[in-house]
Design an enzyme around this catalytic site. Sequence first.
Site, PDB file in Angstrom:
ATOM      1  N   HIS A   1      -6.527   8.897  -5.803  1.00 26.13           N
ATOM      2  CA  HIS A   1      -5.134   8.549  -5.457  1.00 26.13           C
ATOM      3  C   HIS A   1      -4.251   8.359  -6.692  1.00 26.13           C
ATOM      4  O   HIS A   1      -3.118   8.829  -6.731  1.00 26.13           O
ATOM      5  CB  HIS A   1      -5.127   7.289  -4.577  1.00 26.13           C
ATOM      6  CG  HIS A   1      -3.893   7.134  -3.758  1.00 26.13           C
ATOM      7  ND1 HIS A   1      -3.900   6.511  -2.527  1.00 26.13           N
ATOM      8  CD2 HIS A   1      -2.609   7.500  -3.968  1.00 26.13           C
ATOM      9  CE1 HIS A   1      -2.670   6.512  -2.030  1.00 26.13           C
ATOM     10  NE2 HIS A   1      -1.870   7.099  -2.891  1.00 26.13           N
TER      11      HIS A   1
ATOM     12  N   TYR B   1      -3.393   3.358   2.915  1.00 28.73           N
ATOM     13  CA  TYR B   1      -2.374   3.307   3.979  1.00 28.73           C
ATOM     14  C   TYR B   1      -2.824   2.438   5.159  1.00 28.73           C
ATOM     15  O   TYR B   1      -2.036   2.137   6.054  1.00 28.73           O
ATOM     16  CB  TYR B   1      -2.023   4.710   4.496  1.00 28.73           C
ATOM     17  CG  TYR B   1      -1.463   5.657   3.464  1.00 28.73           C
ATOM     18  CD1 TYR B   1      -1.149   5.233   2.169  1.00 28.73           C
ATOM     19  CD2 TYR B   1      -1.244   7.003   3.771  1.00 28.73           C
ATOM     20  CE1 TYR B   1      -0.648   6.118   1.220  1.00 28.73           C
ATOM     21  CE2 TYR B   1      -0.733   7.884   2.828  1.00 28.73           C
ATOM     22  CZ  TYR B   1      -0.447   7.438   1.557  1.00 28.73           C
ATOM     23  OH  TYR B   1       0.049   8.318   0.626  1.00 28.73           O
TER      24      TYR B   1
HETATM   25  N1  LIG Z   1      -0.096  10.316  -3.340  1.00 31.18           N
HETATM   26  C1  LIG Z   1       0.762   9.328  -3.424  1.00 31.18           C
HETATM   27  O1  LIG Z   1       0.677   8.459  -4.313  1.00 31.18           O
HETATM   28  C2  LIG Z   1       1.887   9.248  -2.431  1.00 31.18           C
HETATM   29  C3  LIG Z   1       2.989   8.416  -2.695  1.00 31.18           C
HETATM   30  C4  LIG Z   1       4.037   8.395  -1.768  1.00 31.18           C
HETATM   31  C5  LIG Z   1       3.967   9.190  -0.627  1.00 31.18           C
HETATM   32  N2  LIG Z   1       2.873   9.960  -0.367  1.00 31.18           N
HETATM   33  C6  LIG Z   1       2.779  10.791   0.864  1.00 31.18           C
HETATM   34  O2  LIG Z   1       3.992  11.506   1.048  1.00 31.18           O
HETATM   35  C7  LIG Z   1       4.504  11.236   2.352  1.00 31.18           C
HETATM   36  C8  LIG Z   1       6.009  11.355   2.384  1.00 31.18           C
HETATM   37  O3  LIG Z   1       6.634  10.575   1.384  1.00 31.18           O
HETATM   38  P1  LIG Z   1       7.559   9.307   1.704  1.00 31.18           P
HETATM   39  O4  LIG Z   1       7.155   8.730   2.996  1.00 31.18           O
HETATM   40  O5  LIG Z   1       7.516   8.455   0.483  1.00 31.18           O
HETATM   41  O6  LIG Z   1       9.040   9.860   1.740  1.00 31.18           O
HETATM   42  P2  LIG Z   1       9.842  11.182   2.223  1.00 31.18           P
HETATM   43  O7  LIG Z   1       9.004  12.032   3.094  1.00 31.18           O
HETATM   44  O8  LIG Z   1      10.482  11.790   1.017  1.00 31.18           O
HETATM   45  O9  LIG Z   1      11.027  10.517   3.038  1.00 31.18           O
HETATM   46  C9  LIG Z   1      10.829   9.882   4.256  1.00 31.18           C
HETATM   47  C10 LIG Z   1      12.214   9.518   4.792  1.00 31.18           C
HETATM   48  O10 LIG Z   1      12.919  10.717   5.133  1.00 31.18           O
HETATM   49  C11 LIG Z   1      13.363  10.645   6.489  1.00 31.18           C
HETATM   50  N3  LIG Z   1      13.300  11.979   7.090  1.00 31.18           N
HETATM   51  C12 LIG Z   1      12.202  12.743   7.328  1.00 31.18           C
HETATM   52  N4  LIG Z   1      12.553  13.930   7.854  1.00 31.18           N
HETATM   53  C13 LIG Z   1      13.911  13.920   7.961  1.00 31.18           C
HETATM   54  C14 LIG Z   1      14.863  14.852   8.451  1.00 31.18           C
HETATM   55  N5  LIG Z   1      14.514  16.052   8.908  1.00 31.18           N
HETATM   56  N6  LIG Z   1      16.176  14.485   8.426  1.00 31.18           N
HETATM   57  C15 LIG Z   1      16.555  13.282   7.952  1.00 31.18           C
HETATM   58  N7  LIG Z   1      15.701  12.365   7.470  1.00 31.18           N
HETATM   59  C16 LIG Z   1      14.392  12.683   7.481  1.00 31.18           C
HETATM   60  C17 LIG Z   1      12.417   9.684   7.170  1.00 31.18           C
HETATM   61  O11 LIG Z   1      13.084   9.081   8.250  1.00 31.18           O
HETATM   62  P3  LIG Z   1      12.322   8.700   9.616  1.00 31.18           P
HETATM   63  O12 LIG Z   1      11.012   8.082   9.223  1.00 31.18           O
HETATM   64  O13 LIG Z   1      13.273   7.774  10.267  1.00 31.18           O
HETATM   65  O14 LIG Z   1      12.124   9.981  10.387  1.00 31.18           O
HETATM   66  C18 LIG Z   1      12.116   8.681   6.053  1.00 31.18           C
HETATM   67  O15 LIG Z   1      13.140   7.694   5.974  1.00 31.18           O
HETATM   68  C19 LIG Z   1       3.962   9.827   2.656  1.00 31.18           C
HETATM   69  O16 LIG Z   1       4.042   9.509   4.029  1.00 31.18           O
HETATM   70  C20 LIG Z   1       2.559   9.945   2.119  1.00 31.18           C
HETATM   71  O17 LIG Z   1       1.742  10.642   3.065  1.00 31.18           O
HETATM   72  C21 LIG Z   1       1.847  10.014  -1.269  1.00 31.18           C
END
Ligand SMILES: NC(=O)c1ccc[n+]([C@@H]2O[C@H](COP(=O)([O-])OP(=O)(O)OC[C@H]3O[C@@H](n4cnc5c(N)ncnc54)[C@H](OP(=O)(O)O)[C@@H]3O)[C@@H](O)[C@H]2O)c1
Length: 270
Positions: A103, A45
Amino acid sequence: MPVDQNTPIPSLGFGTWQIKGQDCVHGVREALNLGYRHIDTAQAYENEAEVGQGLKASGVAREQIWLTTKVWISSLEPKAIVTSTEESLRKLGVDHVDLLLVHWPIFKQATLAQILEAFVGLQERGLTRKIGVSNFPAALLDQAAQLAPIFANQVEYHPYLDQSPVLEVCRKHKVHLTAYSPLARGQVLQDPVLQEIGAKTGHSAAQVALRWLVQQPGVSAIPKASSEKNRKANLAISEFEISADDMARVHALARPDGRVIDPPFAPNWD
Ligand SMILES: NC(=O)c1ccc[n+]([C@@H]2O[C@H](COP(=O)([O-])OP(=O)(O)OC[C@H]3O[C@@H](n4cnc5c(N)ncnc54)[C@H](OP(=O)(O)O)[C@@H]3O)[C@@H](O)[C@H]2O)c1
């Protein structure tokens, strides 16, 4: 280093993928000040230094925070696992993380057994309290859990993606499941079933998706939220519960094409 092996992973974490620079420093500080106690980052990241600055700026005591980082695929070789983790700790400004994850399961430079042996070595040195994996399908998780004390598997999980085979292996080996992309990167926000369930208690579809995840035993969720409004809304899922009937309705939303994170190097998910 005080190590309390019994501290459970907080069920709601703050995901920091694609939050960089001052936004990351500010985001982590604000999340901790709002009440989050679980922060998720990764070498890939490119924000570990900023996560560390946010931790310090928050004033929250280190031992109250669950901090997870992940070793990237280019470092999945015993020596690089050690040096890259030491580098992560330097950037984060901490003497240990709470959870260190593989990862992605990429075994080009070393076998799974060699990788996990290096992770166990880091745990024995106190550089991480727990070790775990990420993006491990069910059969591979089963193998990993027989090789090392796997604490968690972090995988994509949300109402549109069935993860019951992985959950079954998690429960067999008492492995925690952390749900990443728990909002399917925003795809669940307009779902009519989630909206209808949320309307009963005045909550949004996003809050229902997160509540549905953390209401499952042994599951935590790490949504990413850029705004204070969404960060607060996600924390507020502790205020309500979903009935057993509505839990089943959310489970029924899973669909075959529900996966949103599927890079070219991903394993065979079946
Ligand atoms: N291990 C892995 O390979 C892997 C892969 C992907 C992700 N991850 C981890 O998982 C975390 C989350 O996943 P992600 O970032 O892919 O997607 P996510 O959390 O499923 O979705 C993020 C989206 O949802 C929106 N959001 C968040 N809370 C909300 C709410 N209460 N109401 C409306 N919209 C909302 C955010 O908008 P805003 O940003 O505008 O608030 C953003 O556009 C990552 O940051 C990372 O730490 C890990």
